[in-house]
Design an enzyme around this catalytic site. Structure first.
Site, PDB file in Angstrom:
ATOM      1  CB  CYS A   1       9.164   0.955  18.712  1.00 24.80           C
ATOM      2  SG  CYS A   1       9.859  -0.438  19.643  1.00 24.80           S
TER       3      CYS A   1
ATOM      4  CG  HIS B   1      -8.548   4.794  10.868  1.00 15.44           C
ATOM      5  ND1 HIS B   1      -9.513   4.437   9.945  1.00 15.44           N
ATOM      6  CD2 HIS B   1      -9.208   4.955  12.046  1.00 15.44           C
ATOM      7  CE1 HIS B   1     -10.692   4.372  10.552  1.00 15.44           C
ATOM      8  NE2 HIS B   1     -10.527   4.692  11.825  1.00 15.44           N
TER       9      HIS B   1
ATOM     10  CB  ALA C   1     -14.817  11.963  -4.601  1.00 20.49           C
TER      11      ALA C   1
ATOM     12  CG  ASN D   1     -19.976   7.385  -0.461  1.00 24.11           C
ATOM     13  OD1 ASN D   1     -18.772   7.516  -0.269  1.00 24.11           O
ATOM     14  ND2 ASN D   1     -20.578   6.204  -0.464  1.00 24.11           N
ATOM     15  CG  LEU D   2     -19.522   5.540  -6.796  1.00 23.82           C
ATOM     16  CD1 LEU D   2     -19.269   6.636  -7.829  1.00 23.82           C
ATOM     17  CD2 LEU D   2     -18.544   4.393  -7.017  1.00 23.82           C
ATOM     18  CD  GLU D   3     -22.011   1.901  -3.777  1.00 23.25           C
ATOM     19  OE1 GLU D   3     -22.201   1.710  -4.987  1.00 23.25           O
ATOM     20  OE2 GLU D   3     -21.415   1.105  -3.037  1.00 23.25           O
TER      21      GLU D   3
ATOM     22  NE  ARG E   1      -3.724  -0.028   2.174  1.00 29.56           N
ATOM     23  CZ  ARG E   1      -4.338   0.213   3.331  1.00 29.56           C
ATOM     24  NH1 ARG E   1      -4.265  -0.676   4.303  1.00 29.56           N
ATOM     25  NH2 ARG E   1      -4.996   1.330   3.514  1.00 29.56           N
TER      26      ARG E   1
ATOM     27  N   GLY F   1     -16.716   9.865   0.570  1.00 34.26           N
ATOM     28  CA  GLY F   1     -16.038   8.621   0.181  1.00 34.26           C
ATOM     29  C   GLY F   1     -15.880   7.627   1.301  1.00 34.26           C
TER      30      GLY F   1
HETATM   31  C1  BV8 Z   1     -12.022   1.234  18.292  1.00 39.01           C
HETATM   32  C2  BV8 Z   1      -6.440   0.434   9.208  1.00 39.01           C
HETATM   33  C3  BV8 Z   1     -12.202   1.538  20.667  1.00 39.01           C
HETATM   34  C4  BV8 Z   1      -5.775   1.398   8.348  1.00 39.01           C
HETATM   35  C5  BV8 Z   1      -8.767   0.478   9.690  1.00 39.01           C
HETATM   36  C6  BV8 Z   1     -18.812   0.722  17.941  1.00 39.01           C
HETATM   37  C7  BV8 Z   1     -18.077   1.701  18.633  1.00 39.01           C
HETATM   38  C8  BV8 Z   1     -16.688   1.612  18.664  1.00 39.01           C
HETATM   39  C9  BV8 Z   1     -16.015   0.582  18.012  1.00 39.01           C
HETATM   40  C10 BV8 Z   1     -16.734  -0.386  17.348  1.00 39.01           C
HETATM   41  C11 BV8 Z   1     -18.130  -0.320  17.306  1.00 39.01           C
HETATM   42  N1  BV8 Z   1     -18.558  -1.375  16.572  1.00 39.01           N
HETATM   43  C12 BV8 Z   1     -17.498  -2.094  16.138  1.00 39.01           C
HETATM   44  C13 BV8 Z   1     -16.374  -1.539  16.616  1.00 39.01           C
HETATM   45  C14 BV8 Z   1     -15.008  -2.051  16.397  1.00 39.01           C
HETATM   46  C15 BV8 Z   1     -14.367  -1.585  15.104  1.00 39.01           C
HETATM   47  C16 BV8 Z   1     -15.343  -1.483  13.959  1.00 39.01           C
HETATM   48  O1  BV8 Z   1     -15.822  -0.403  13.645  1.00 39.01           O
HETATM   49  N2  BV8 Z   1     -15.570  -2.600  13.275  1.00 39.01           N
HETATM   50  C17 BV8 Z   1     -16.430  -2.575  12.107  1.00 39.01           C
HETATM   51  C18 BV8 Z   1     -15.852  -3.469  11.020  1.00 39.01           C
HETATM   52  C19 BV8 Z   1     -17.829  -3.001  12.535  1.00 39.01           C
HETATM   53  N3  BV8 Z   1     -13.713  -0.310  15.294  1.00 39.01           N
HETATM   54  C20 BV8 Z   1     -12.463  -0.320  15.794  1.00 39.01           C
HETATM   55  O2  BV8 Z   1     -11.879  -1.321  16.149  1.00 39.01           O
HETATM   56  C21 BV8 Z   1     -11.774   1.039  15.910  1.00 39.01           C
HETATM   57  N4  BV8 Z   1     -11.234   1.165  17.239  1.00 39.01           N
HETATM   58  O3  BV8 Z   1     -13.212   1.141  18.196  1.00 39.01           O
HETATM   59  O4  BV8 Z   1     -11.366   1.413  19.512  1.00 39.01           O
HETATM   60  C22 BV8 Z   1     -12.724   2.928  20.716  1.00 39.01           C
HETATM   61  C23 BV8 Z   1     -14.065   3.165  20.468  1.00 39.01           C
HETATM   62  C24 BV8 Z   1     -14.552   4.459  20.509  1.00 39.01           C
HETATM   63  C25 BV8 Z   1     -13.681   5.502  20.804  1.00 39.01           C
HETATM   64  C26 BV8 Z   1     -12.348   5.231  21.017  1.00 39.01           C
HETATM   65  C27 BV8 Z   1     -11.855   3.938  20.960  1.00 39.01           C
HETATM   66  C28 BV8 Z   1     -10.586   1.147  14.971  1.00 39.01           C
HETATM   67  C29 BV8 Z   1     -11.052   1.286  13.543  1.00 39.01           C
HETATM   68  C30 BV8 Z   1      -9.852   1.521  12.621  1.00 39.01           C
HETATM   69  C31 BV8 Z   1      -9.466   0.241  11.998  1.00 39.01           C
HETATM   70  N5  BV8 Z   1      -8.479   0.465  10.954  1.00 39.01           N
HETATM   71  N6  BV8 Z   1      -7.818   0.382   8.798  1.00 39.01           N
HETATM   72  C32 BV8 Z   1      -5.694   0.850   6.966  1.00 39.01           C
HETATM   73  O5  BV8 Z   1      -5.240  -0.290   6.815  1.00 39.01           O
HETATM   74  O6  BV8 Z   1      -6.065   1.584   6.061  1.00 39.01           O
HETATM   75  S1  BV8 Z   1     -10.381   0.589   9.159  1.00 39.01           S
HETATM   76  C33 BV8 Z   1     -10.483   0.742   7.473  1.00 39.01           C
HETATM   77  O7  BV8 Z   1     -11.854   1.043   7.201  1.00 39.01           O
HETATM   78  C34 BV8 Z   1      -9.723   1.910   6.904  1.00 39.01           C
HETATM   79  O8  BV8 Z   1      -9.122   2.741   7.882  1.00 39.01           O
HETATM   80  C35 BV8 Z   1     -10.800   2.690   6.173  1.00 39.01           C
HETATM   81  O9  BV8 Z   1     -10.464   3.989   6.059  1.00 39.01           O
HETATM   82  C36 BV8 Z   1     -11.913   2.452   7.091  1.00 39.01           C
HETATM   83  C37 BV8 Z   1     -13.269   2.853   6.666  1.00 39.01           C
HETATM   84  O10 BV8 Z   1     -13.497   2.360   5.356  1.00 39.01           O
HETATM   85  P1  BV8 Z   1     -13.914   3.443   4.248  1.00 39.01           P
HETATM   86  O11 BV8 Z   1     -12.876   4.506   4.219  1.00 39.01           O
HETATM   87  O12 BV8 Z   1     -15.320   3.857   4.472  1.00 39.01           O
HETATM   88  O13 BV8 Z   1     -13.756   2.594   2.925  1.00 39.01           O
HETATM   89  P2  BV8 Z   1     -14.835   1.579   2.306  1.00 39.01           P
HETATM   90  O14 BV8 Z   1     -14.140   0.790   1.241  1.00 39.01           O
HETATM   91  O15 BV8 Z   1     -15.567   0.879   3.402  1.00 39.01           O
HETATM   92  O16 BV8 Z   1     -15.889   2.557   1.592  1.00 39.01           O
HETATM   93  C38 BV8 Z   1     -15.476   3.337   0.490  1.00 39.01           C
HETATM   94  C39 BV8 Z   1     -16.670   4.176   0.095  1.00 39.01           C
HETATM   95  O17 BV8 Z   1     -16.248   5.030  -0.964  1.00 39.01           O
HETATM   96  C40 BV8 Z   1     -17.835   3.341  -0.430  1.00 39.01           C
HETATM   97  O18 BV8 Z   1     -19.036   3.793   0.188  1.00 39.01           O
HETATM   98  C41 BV8 Z   1     -17.859   3.651  -1.934  1.00 39.01           C
HETATM   99  O19 BV8 Z   1     -19.183   3.726  -2.433  1.00 39.01           O
HETATM  100  C42 BV8 Z   1     -17.225   5.012  -1.977  1.00 39.01           C
HETATM  101  N7  BV8 Z   1     -16.507   5.291  -3.236  1.00 39.01           N
HETATM  102  C43 BV8 Z   1     -15.814   4.415  -4.026  1.00 39.01           C
HETATM  103  N8  BV8 Z   1     -15.326   5.085  -5.084  1.00 39.01           N
HETATM  104  C44 BV8 Z   1     -15.690   6.389  -4.953  1.00 39.01           C
HETATM  105  C45 BV8 Z   1     -16.441   6.521  -3.770  1.00 39.01           C
HETATM  106  N9  BV8 Z   1     -16.967   7.689  -3.383  1.00 39.01           N
HETATM  107  C46 BV8 Z   1     -16.736   8.770  -4.160  1.00 39.01           C
HETATM  108  N10 BV8 Z   1     -16.029   8.718  -5.303  1.00 39.01           N
HETATM  109  C47 BV8 Z   1     -15.493   7.546  -5.733  1.00 39.01           C
HETATM  110  N11 BV8 Z   1     -14.784   7.528  -6.872  1.00 39.01           N
END
Ligand code: BV8
Length: 231
Positions: A114, A106, A216, A198-200, A56, A172
């Site tokens: 470290c 993130h 976007a 957003n795209l959708e 990446r 996005g």
């Molecule tokens: C945490 C690493 C405790 C970096 C990532 C409720 C409350 C709190 C936590 C949780 C909860 N429920 C569940 C949880 C736990 C978990 C969570 O959310 N799980 C999910 C799967 C259910 N969350 C965590 O663990 C977080 N930590 O909660 O700690 C806490 C709680 C509260 C307060 C403090 C502490 C940590 C989350 C971070 C995890 N790390 N990635 C990396 O590798 O990149 S997450 C990963 O998903 C990326 O960071 C990414 O950015 C993120 C979100 O995804 P999106 O950016 O939305 O991307 P996605 O593909 O999903 O969507 C793209 C969109 O773009 C689509 O809608 C598409 O239509 C659109 N699109 C596409 N093309 C275009 C476009 N739009 C416009 N133009 C285009 N051309």
């Protein structure tokens, strides 16, 4: 002074050639996020996690900001109010487009951390499990990325900004990942207007006052033009 908080996700970088996560062919359809984006996965197989983030990091170095990133940088420069970007993205395309007020909740591909002593330094292009920490020399080098189950960065600042916002715009992002997916509710509770670009429709589209759907690179420059001509 009008305050705008903008949340961006992988969709804003999609047209720069960086993968999204949950679209067709997205990163989470090709990698098991439990293996490459959790602390447990890193302990189990650090080499696989470094391989995932090295790929990446290379992809990011080969990409360039698109019209959406440039439009947000123009908004920050020319808008007579405060513009703050909170990004879930770990790429540096906002900064390379000229945005300055950016919080990477993130983490970033450009950072190394470290796992033993918490020291941070600029990441090399390729990280390896056997790399040693420049501070404590432990072979516990990891990307400075927030994995699932880990506390996102800048949370207190982000919540303060959402409470003070007049307008919250999500660009996005699919609204799958928390706490980012709840920011629209935090902002609305504080009286901000809310807009999804957003795209959708995202999973949280019904939480927004308004939503526009399309790429976007088209929607964001149009919206910025509207904001700047409204003054
Ligand atoms: C945490 C690493 C405790 C970096 C990532 C409720 C409350 C709190 C936590 C949780 C909860 N429920 C569940 C949880 C736990 C978990 C969570 O959310 N799980 C999910 C799967 C259910 N969350 C965590 O663990 C977080 N930590 O909660 O700690 C806490 C709680 C509260 C307060 C403090 C502490 C940590 C989350 C971070 C995890 N790390 N990635 C990396 O590798 O990149 S997450 C990963 O998903 C990326 O960071 C990414 O950015 C993120 C979100 O995804 P999106 O950016 O939305 O991307 P996605 O593909 O999903 O969507 C793209 C969109 O773009 C689509 O809608 C598409 O239509 C659109 N699109 C596409 N093309 C275009 C476009 N739009 C416009 N133009 C285009 N051309």
């Amino acid at each position: 002074m009008t305050k705008i908080v903008i949340l961006t996700g992988a969709g804003i970088s999609a047209e720069s050639g960086l993968g999204t996560f949950r679209d067709v062919g997205g990163l989470w359809t090709r990698y098991d996020l439990n293996e490459v984006a959790t602390p447990e996965g890193f302990v189990r197989n650090p080499a696989l996690v470094h391989e995932f983030y090295n790929a990446r990091r290379r992809n990011c170095l080969e990409s360039t900001p698109n019209a959406a990133h440039h439009a947000l940088a123009r908004l920050e420069k020319d808008y007579p109010g405060e513009v703050r970007i909170v990004t879930q993205n770990v790429d540096d395309l906002h900064e390379r487009a000229g945005s300055r007020a950016v919080w990477h909740m993130h983490g970033t591909l450009s950072g190394a951390l470290c796992a033993a002593c918490g020291h941070r330094w600029p990441a090399p292009r390729e990280m390896r499990a056997q790399d040693r920490c420049p501070a404590c020399t432990a072979a516990a080098t990891r990307p400075d990325i927030v994995w699932f189950g880990e506390m996102p960065y800048h949370m207190e600042d982000i919540w303060d900004a959402l409470r003070a916002a007049d307008l919250f715009v999500a660009i996005g992002t699919s609204g799958n990942v928390y706490p980012a997916a709840a920011f629209v509710q935090d902002a609305a509770r504080a009286g901000a207007g809310t807009l999804e670009l957003n795209l959708e429709p995202s999973d949280t589209v019904t939480d927004f006052d308004a939503a526009r759907h399309g790429p976007a690179s088209i929607l964001v420059p149009e919206w910025v033009e509207e904001m700047l001509s409204a003054g």
